[in-house]
Design a protein around this motif. Sequence first.
Motif, PDB file in Angstrom:
ATOM      1  N   GLN A 123       0.831  -1.189   0.000  1.00 37.17           N
ATOM      2  CA  GLN A 123       0.000   0.000   0.000  1.00 37.17           C
ATOM      3  C   GLN A 123       0.871   1.246   0.000  1.00 37.17           C
ATOM      4  O   GLN A 123       2.026   1.221   0.418  1.00 37.17           O
ATOM      5  CB  GLN A 123      -0.915   0.048   1.222  1.00 37.17           C
ATOM      6  N   THR A 147      -9.670  -1.440  -0.155  1.00 35.02           N
ATOM      7  CA  THR A 147      -8.246  -1.262  -0.470  1.00 35.02           C
ATOM      8  C   THR A 147      -7.487  -0.513   0.618  1.00 35.02           C
ATOM      9  O   THR A 147      -6.268  -0.381   0.533  1.00 35.02           O
ATOM     10  CB  THR A 147      -8.084  -0.495  -1.795  1.00 35.02           C
ATOM     11  N   SER A 167      -3.989   0.613  -2.576  1.00 34.53           N
ATOM     12  CA  SER A 167      -2.987  -0.249  -3.218  1.00 34.53           C
ATOM     13  C   SER A 167      -1.944   0.606  -3.934  1.00 34.53           C
ATOM     14  O   SER A 167      -2.220   1.743  -4.325  1.00 34.53           O
ATOM     15  CB  SER A 167      -3.658  -1.202  -4.212  1.00 34.53           C
TER      16      SER A 167
END
Length: 194
Positions: A123, A147, A167
């Motif tokens: 990330q 995410t 991400s």
Amino acid sequence: APMVPIHSINVAIGPEAKHQSDWLLNWHETPNQLGQIESMAYVVENHHLDSAFDKALKANQFFENLTIIKKTISAFEDKADKASIYDDEGQNYHMRLVVACDGARSVMRDLAGIKPKEEITNQKAIITNLTLETDHDFRACQRFLETGPIALMPLDGKMASLVWSTSEAEADRLITLDDDDFAQEVTTAFGLEF
């Protein structure tokens, strides 16, 4: 203003629910006996924090032997009760205590042989300040997306600090957008209600 108060925090999970408020959790301060709301926290921008820290250190006689080194450190030696560090210009400093504040990729930590415990998250965080269309009313909001989380923290006026963890691929895409397209992505991810 150097410190912006937070009077409430809203939290939601998942994409914005349509046609209803989806802030599942809400913490807020209730007015005291005088009708005043006390802050539950404050947002302080880093440059204000640095300035206040430097000022406090200089004003306190306890720290008269304190040396703040804002240079690149190239070597570190730890012998008995003394430490020595060397900057990249060849200057050396001898002291009994070293406090390293050089971030996540700490050169001082590496030189001291301290191994970090790392977890690969794949990330990235996008951090920026935004101008809001409406007042934030000293409210912080965080939405947990699939995410990663996206959060807004109140700043002075109609400004807010955005921290959006997502991400790596999505973060790389987002940072290439122009201001209008990025604002639309934030609105889509965060929702219209702040």
